[in-house]
Design a protein around this motif. Structure first.
Motif, mmCIF file in Angstrom:
data_model
loop_
_atom_site.group_PDB
_atom_site.id
_atom_site.type_symbol
_atom_site.label_atom_id
_atom_site.label_comp_id
_atom_site.label_asym_id
_atom_site.label_seq_id
_atom_site.Cartn_x
_atom_site.Cartn_y
_atom_site.Cartn_z
ATOM 1 N N TYR A 1 0.853 -1.192 0.000
ATOM 2 C CA TYR A 1 0.000 0.000 0.000
ATOM 3 C C TYR A 1 0.886 1.239 0.000
ATOM 4 C CZ TYR A 1 -3.333 3.482 1.814
ATOM 5 O OH TYR A 1 -4.112 4.593 1.991
ATOM 6 N N ALA A 2 1.888 1.232 0.882
ATOM 7 C CA ALA A 2 2.776 2.377 0.985
ATOM 8 C C ALA A 2 3.510 2.609 -0.324
ATOM 9 C CB ALA A 2 3.768 2.165 2.126
ATOM 10 N N LYS A 3 3.974 1.516 -0.928
ATOM 11 C CA LYS A 3 4.703 1.648 -2.192
ATOM 12 C C LYS A 3 3.793 2.242 -3.263
ATOM 13 C CE LYS A 3 7.250 -0.987 -5.623
ATOM 14 N NZ LYS A 3 7.348 -2.285 -6.287
ATOM 15 N N ALA A 4 2.555 1.775 -3.301
ATOM 16 C CA ALA A 4 1.616 2.285 -4.293
ATOM 17 C C ALA A 4 1.278 3.745 -4.037
ATOM 18 C CB ALA A 4 0.345 1.443 -4.295
ATOM 19 N N SER A 5 1.521 4.221 -2.811
ATOM 20 C CA SER A 5 1.288 5.626 -2.512
ATOM 21 C C SER A 5 2.565 6.442 -2.679
ATOM 22 C CB SER A 5 0.770 5.789 -1.087
ATOM 23 O OG SER A 5 -0.493 5.189 -0.961
ATOM 24 N N GLY A 6 3.554 5.849 -3.322
ATOM 25 C CA GLY A 6 4.769 6.589 -3.643
ATOM 26 C C GLY A 6 5.760 6.695 -2.503
ATOM 27 N N ILE A 7 5.642 5.843 -1.503
ATOM 28 C CA ILE A 7 6.573 5.892 -0.369
ATOM 29 C C ILE A 7 7.796 5.036 -0.686
ATOM 30 C CG2 ILE A 7 6.837 5.434 2.096
ATOM 31 C CD1 ILE A 7 4.682 7.392 1.705
ATOM 32 N N ASN A 8 8.976 5.547 -0.328
ATOM 33 C CA ASN A 8 10.192 4.754 -0.458
ATOM 34 C C ASN A 8 10.319 3.879 0.786
ATOM 35 O OD1 ASN A 8 12.809 3.781 -0.437
ATOM 36 N ND2 ASN A 8 13.632 5.599 -1.433
ATOM 37 N N ILE A 9 9.929 2.622 0.639
ATOM 38 C CA ILE A 9 9.824 1.732 1.795
ATOM 39 C C ILE A 9 11.164 1.593 2.518
ATOM 40 C CG2 ILE A 9 9.312 -0.632 2.492
ATOM 41 C CD1 ILE A 9 7.454 -0.816 0.124
ATOM 42 N N ASN A 10 12.223 1.350 1.745
ATOM 43 C CA ASN A 10 13.519 1.120 2.373
ATOM 44 C C ASN A 10 13.983 2.327 3.173
ATOM 45 O OD1 ASN A 10 13.632 -1.431 1.437
ATOM 46 N ND2 ASN A 10 15.006 -1.009 -0.278
ATOM 47 N N ARG A 11 13.731 3.519 2.631
ATOM 48 C CA ARG A 11 14.174 4.719 3.351
ATOM 49 C C ARG A 11 13.416 4.838 4.675
ATOM 50 N NH1 ARG A 11 13.009 10.017 0.455
ATOM 51 N NH2 ARG A 11 14.449 9.245 -1.119
ATOM 52 N N MET A 12 12.119 4.589 4.630
ATOM 53 C CA MET A 12 11.317 4.693 5.852
ATOM 54 C C MET A 12 11.799 3.704 6.908
ATOM 55 S SD MET A 12 9.269 7.078 5.401
ATOM 56 C CE MET A 12 9.633 8.054 3.963
ATOM 57 N N ARG A 13 12.119 2.508 6.455
ATOM 58 C CA ARG A 13 12.592 1.497 7.401
ATOM 59 C C ARG A 13 13.923 1.911 8.004
ATOM 60 N NH1 ARG A 13 10.876 -4.181 6.517
ATOM 61 N NH2 ARG A 13 13.057 -4.686 6.727
ATOM 62 N N ILE A 14 14.804 2.476 7.173
ATOM 63 C CA ILE A 14 16.105 2.900 7.699
ATOM 64 C C ILE A 14 15.911 4.010 8.734
ATOM 65 C CG2 ILE A 14 18.240 4.094 7.092
ATOM 66 C CD1 ILE A 14 18.378 2.446 4.592
ATOM 67 N N ILE A 15 15.010 4.948 8.428
ATOM 68 C CA ILE A 15 14.764 6.020 9.398
ATOM 69 C C ILE A 15 14.310 5.429 10.727
ATOM 70 C CG2 ILE A 15 13.248 7.969 9.929
ATOM 71 C CD1 ILE A 15 13.280 8.672 6.978
ATOM 72 N N SER A 16 13.400 4.467 10.666
ATOM 73 C CA SER A 16 12.880 3.904 11.907
ATOM 74 C C SER A 16 13.972 3.160 12.670
ATOM 75 C CB SER A 16 11.702 2.977 11.615
ATOM 76 O OG SER A 16 12.152 1.710 11.209
ATOM 77 N N VAL A 17 14.839 2.451 11.953
ATOM 78 C CA VAL A 17 15.905 1.709 12.622
ATOM 79 C C VAL A 17 16.905 2.684 13.248
ATOM 80 C CG1 VAL A 17 17.792 0.081 12.294
ATOM 81 C CG2 VAL A 17 15.644 -0.286 11.115
ATOM 82 N N MET A 18 17.203 3.769 12.518
ATOM 83 C CA MET A 18 18.102 4.781 13.073
ATOM 84 C C MET A 18 17.504 5.379 14.344
ATOM 85 S SD MET A 18 19.432 6.739 9.661
ATOM 86 C CE MET A 18 20.384 7.991 10.511
ATOM 87 N N MET A 19 16.209 5.683 14.293
ATOM 88 C CA MET A 19 15.544 6.265 15.456
ATOM 89 C C MET A 19 15.631 5.332 16.647
ATOM 90 S SD MET A 19 11.883 7.931 14.783
ATOM 91 C CE MET A 19 11.243 8.335 16.396
ATOM 92 N N SER A 20 15.364 4.059 16.371
ATOM 93 C CA SER A 20 15.376 3.068 17.433
ATOM 94 C C SER A 20 16.772 2.971 18.056
ATOM 95 C CB SER A 20 14.948 1.731 16.847
ATOM 96 O OG SER A 20 14.708 0.810 17.845
ATOM 97 N N THR A 21 17.780 2.951 17.204
ATOM 98 C CA THR A 21 19.145 2.823 17.688
ATOM 99 C C THR A 21 19.564 4.064 18.489
ATOM 100 O OG1 THR A 21 19.579 1.534 15.704
ATOM 101 C CG2 THR A 21 21.480 2.246 16.950
ATOM 102 N N MET A 22 19.158 5.235 17.988
ATOM 103 C CA MET A 22 19.512 6.465 18.691
ATOM 104 C C MET A 22 18.796 6.552 20.042
ATOM 105 S SD MET A 22 19.504 8.823 15.304
ATOM 106 C CE MET A 22 19.777 10.447 15.953
ATOM 107 N N LEU A 23 17.560 6.081 20.088
ATOM 108 C CA LEU A 23 16.846 6.067 21.370
ATOM 109 C C LEU A 23 17.529 5.118 22.339
ATOM 110 C CD1 LEU A 23 13.086 6.159 20.308
ATOM 111 C CD2 LEU A 23 14.294 7.864 21.674
ATOM 112 N N GLY A 24 18.038 4.006 21.807
ATOM 113 C CA GLY A 24 18.782 3.064 22.643
ATOM 114 C C GLY A 24 20.027 3.727 23.219
ATOM 115 N N ALA A 25 20.717 4.520 22.405
ATOM 116 C CA ALA A 25 21.923 5.215 22.859
ATOM 117 C C ALA A 25 21.583 6.221 23.951
ATOM 118 C CB ALA A 25 22.587 5.917 21.676
ATOM 119 N N LEU A 26 20.502 6.953 23.749
ATOM 120 C CA LEU A 26 20.054 7.910 24.767
ATOM 121 C C LEU A 26 19.659 7.159 26.034
ATOM 122 C CD1 LEU A 26 19.130 10.752 25.634
ATOM 123 C CD2 LEU A 26 16.932 10.278 24.562
ATOM 124 N N GLY A 27 18.931 6.065 25.829
ATOM 125 C CA GLY A 27 18.424 5.295 26.962
ATOM 126 C C GLY A 27 19.529 4.809 27.883
#
Lengths: 347, 544
Positions: A227-253
């Protein structure tokens, strides 16, 4: 009867059992001579210590990458931040912020690579994440020995090189958040205001992020990638952003954890850091593909409540230390339960 | 002659859905019967019944009787049917790639050297008698009239030889009396198909009865003694193939509904208000488009779409009509050249296509079209939000784009009213809606983009008649009000004829022809069956 059954199925049986168990512990505690106010205070302190690491689970769950079993990677970024901060000699708030900022830098870097890797193993993220976590901790075991740290607080007294397994942050930023605006009620009950405030602030920021256009796109990727792809979303980029966020929150944590705990734990210290956080969010009611802040807050309180109260009560009653056994059963049991539940849905 | 197989009043329903009703015909020894019909006409269900496939029994069995060799036959399972002497060649190969021709032909029926160990361990311990096996497979291959190498590995074979191996396997069964071939020529080149047809004639001459299922009507006319036409689960016609024409079979296949024809004529004036003229520059120019979509491969499509028209794309399943829309919209790997308003459109880039004011309603509602766990509001607004920054509030001078939930709810309410979506409110989960209402949500999602060009793929698949009508009306209305160019892909010809200006028929990954909707049905039928060029009706007003 029907209403009861519906309540149980919506609330989740394990979550219900754990809540009842925790309430029971609180009820029994005064009878066996446990100091309830100081126990409650302990629970709050632990919530402040661990909350952000539980929060780190949210972005990856939202983007469909599953539970972040590789949280150790974020923890390692945070450890690099704290050690480098101590190396610079900065103390107090300056040192604490340096640790966070450097940690965020490493977190972003590690998260990017980790995200790239997870994009290659779609469908098997959680298993790969577990091994990323374990192996990166081991790689860093070598690094802690060979990195050119000089600060006498951190290196082995003999030999003069290599970092110690535990490093005290006493005199640097110990309790810098726990003591901020902290107040006491009665004898033993102390509220670690600063740590709780920071936890809530970061939680608010995560909540706000998922109300942005970008956060909405990440959520859609998790719900239905096509669905996201059909709406023009770059799936891989979104996933990378989320993984980066998760990792950075872990570092802060982990930096927030250290200021409360008082020590930096290196070498295999971060090895099992992911499991308590995973268990906590699952106890809160999250599933492998859906998590909200309510899940994070309730889950952290329940999990840390059990962890604090069980040893106190059991030690008082049985005179033996059962705490670690209970911890292992609860956290691994919870993970097992959550994973089997998704399998059923997937079919 | 006594028929080898007679079907008497065969009927089948899958729960409330009737797929076959009262089908009867006979097959005599040595006769080749062609079984033709559109997709969903009931051909494969009929063969599944004959072979006692598990899904037939699991869904309540079937009606009528099968007489095989003069005796009533109720096969317990497919093995029973095979033992009785019926062979089946499937459309997809069921061969083991790493085995040789001989091993595949004789799989599980190998000749063995008996060894004393059998008494202890059972027949699995028997050794293979390679010489006898070789001999048997050579005999089977000899019957084919094709030079197959018995020792070649299947994976190293050309496609045609794989097909022949399958047939040899059926032949080498003792007592095989009837062979069913399901689309055996679909994967073959023309010359290979010729050889296969020759082989089949040879087999028939030996007294083996053959049921030949094919979409290639030319082959059916050429090969078969008799043709049985199925339509909507009923036998429409059963007649000798000699003296018939492709055109006749085609028109029987698609059916000729007088009523529908009248309706089409009455509405025809309504539709061309917006459609551009032939002289004007087309809004969409497609040249040499190929799309790698599994099961719907597009090989080379050339297509011009006029501004403001409703263009239909029809054709049988698997010929590539779905691939065209999915390829242009960037959802499936594609190549070739597509110009929108004369400017090249990047392929394999869904976002770039959406940015150029094109939208797509996918045939896969639940897989591609919807976020099943989210509300109607999210489903409708999401694409427009992401692509056009609608329904967001800029914060801090546009640094952050805050999702405006209230604007999304408002939008959803608007479309719930407009398209009569039956729901409890804008927050109801899309997964909880009925098929028709889900389809309306998908349409609303596309409409919210206000596209210039709208691709709609199978918009009425699996929804009830009332919803079907509303969906088609909505498309028509949208085309009229906003001048949107609509390209509608559908396997239902009647539906295409009821709203489209022109209809392109896709065959084997290419546009076989484009006809105005007023053309008689059989002309479409011929194009769908991939008729030879000389038999094709003159392309009136179409370019290909």
């Amino acid at each position: 009867m029907e209403a009861v059954r519906r309540f149980i199925s919506s609330f989740g049986l394990p979550r219900l059992l754990i809540t009842v168990f925790l309430l029971l512990l609180f009820a029994v505690a005064p009878m066996v001579g446990v100091d309830l106010p100081s126990s409650l205070s302990d629970v709050l302190i632990r919530v402040g210590m661990n909350g952000i690491m539980v929060l780190a689970m949210v972005p990856m769950i939202q983007s469909g990458c599953g539970l972040n079993f590789g949280l150790s990677l974020g923890v390692l970024a945070g450890l690099l931040g704290s050690t480098i901060s101590i190396e610079t000699g900065a103390v107090g708030m300056a040192g604490f912020l340096t640790a966070i900022l450097v940690g965020q830098g490493f977190g972003a870097l590690f998260g990017f690579g980790y995200g790239k890797l997870l994009n290659r193993v779609k469908g098997g993220e959680m298993m790969i994440a577990t091994y990323v976590g374990f192996s990166s901790v081991m790689v860093m075991c070598i690094a802690w020995v060979v990195l050119p740290f000089k600060s006498p607080t951190m290196i082995w007294g003999y030999g003069g090189s290599g970092l110690r397994t535990t490093i005290s942050v006493e005199g640097f930023w110990r309790h810098i958040l726990d003591d901020f605006l902290a107040f006491r009620l009665g004898q033993g009950f102390k509220v670690p205001t600063g740590a709780l405030l920071v936890f809530l602030l970061v939680a608010l920021a995560v909540w706000a992020f998922f109300h942005l256009k970008l956060g909405t796109a990440i959520t859609a990727v998790g719900l239905n990638p096509t669905y996201a792809k059909a709406s023009g979303i770059n799936i891989n980029r979104m996933r990378i952003i989320s993984v980066m966020m998760s990792t950075m929150l872990g570092a802060l944590g982990i930096v927030v954890f250290q200021q409360s705990f008082g020590f930096i734990q290196l070498y295999d210290g971060p090895l099992y850091m992911a499991f308590p956080a995973v268990a906590a969010i699952l106890i809160g009611g999250a599933s492998v593909n859906k998590a909200t802040l309510v899940h994070v807050i309730i889950g952290t309180m329940l999990y840390q409540g059990i962890l604090t109260m069980t040893p106190e009560v059991f030690n008082a009653v049985l005179k033996i230390d059962m705490s670690d056994v209970i911890r292992v059963i609860v956290s691994n049991g919870m993970i097992l339960y959550a994973l089997t539940r998704t399998m059923k849905v997937a079919k | 002659m006594e028929p080898i197989l007679s079907l008497r009043g065969i009927g089948k329903r899958f729960f409330a859905n009737r797929v076959l009703a009262d089908v009867s015909f006979d097959v005599a020894p040595g006769e080749i019967v062609g079984l033709v019909g559109e997709n969903g006409a009931g051909k494969s269900t009929l063969m599944k019944i004959l072979f006692a496939m598990p899904e037939i029994n699991e869904t309540g069995g079937f009606e009528g009787t099968i007489l095989f060799n003069g005796h009533p036959a109720r096969f317990k399972d497919s093995f029973d049917a095979l033992d009785a002497g019926i062979g089946m060649v499937h459309q997809e190969f069921s061969l083991i790639p790493g085995f040789t021709t001989t091993e595949n032909i004789l799989l599980n029926r190998e000749s063995v050297n008996r060894s004393f160990l059998v008494d202890i361990f059972g027949p699995r311990i028997n050794g293979l008698d390679r010489a006898a096996m070789d001999d048997r497979s050579r005999k089977a291959i000899a019957k084919l009239g094709v030079a197959l190498d018995p020792d070649m590995l299947i994976k190293e074979m050309p496609v045609g030889h794989k097909q022949f191996t399958e047939i040899a396997r059926e032949l080498c069964r003792e007592r095989v009396k009837l062979i069913v071939l399901d689309e055996p020529t679909a994967v073959l080149t023309e010359s290979e198909a010729e050889v296969l047809l020759g082989t089949l004639r040879l087999l028939a001459a030996e007294g083996i009865a053959i049921i030949f299922i094919s979409h290639r009507l030319r082959e059916v006319v050429e090969l078969c003694d008799r043709v049985v036409v199925l339509r909507d689960g009923r036998k429409i016609q059963d007649f000798p193939a000699r003296g018939t024409s492709i055109k006749e079979i085609a028109s029987l296949m698609v059916g000729r509904s007088v009523e529908a024809q009248a309706k089409v004529d009455a509405e025809s004036e309504l539709r061309s208000v917006n459609a551009g003229t032939e002289g004007e520059r087309p809004i969409l120019e497609v040249e040499g488009l190929w799309v790698d979509m599994p099961g719907e491969t597009v090989r080379s499509v050339n297509l011009l779409v006029r501004r403001g028209e409703i263009l239909g794309i029809g054709g049988l399943a698997g010929q590539g009509k779905l691939g065209i829309a999915n390829g242009i919209m960037g959802l499936m790997p594609a190549g070739g050249s597509v110009l929108l308003n004369g400017v090249p459109l990047p392929l394999n880039a869904p976002r770039a296509v959406l940015d150029r004011s094109m939208a797509f309603v996918s045939e896969d509602r639940r897989g591609v079209g919807l976020l099943l766990d989210e509300g109607i509001d999210w489903n409708i607004a999401f694409t427009a939000m992401q692509v056009q920054d609608k329904y967001v509030r800029p914060l801090l001078g546009g640094l952050f784009k805050w999702r405006s939930d209230s604007a999304m709810v408002q939008l959803a309410q608007e479309y719930i009213q407009l398209l009569e979506i039956k729901c409890t409110g804008p927050k109801q989960r899309a997964g909880a809606l009925s098929g028709g209402n889900q389809q309306k949500v998908c349409l609303a999602k596309a409409f919210a983009l206000r596209p210039d060009v709208l691709f709609v793929s199978e918009p009425t698949r699996g929804i009830d008649i009332g919803a079907k009508h509303l969906v088609l009306e909505t498309l028509k209305k949208y085309n009229h009000e906003y001048g949107t160019t609509i390209i509608m892909v559908s396997s239902e010809l009647e539906e295409l004829r009821s709203i489209c200006d022109r209809i392109a028929i896709v065959y084997e990954g290419r546009i076989e022809g484009i006809l105005p909707h007023t053309e008689p049905l059989e002309h479409f039928g011929i194009l769908m069956a991939g008729a030879d060029r000389d038999e094709r009706p003159a392309p009136a007003g179409g370019e290909s």
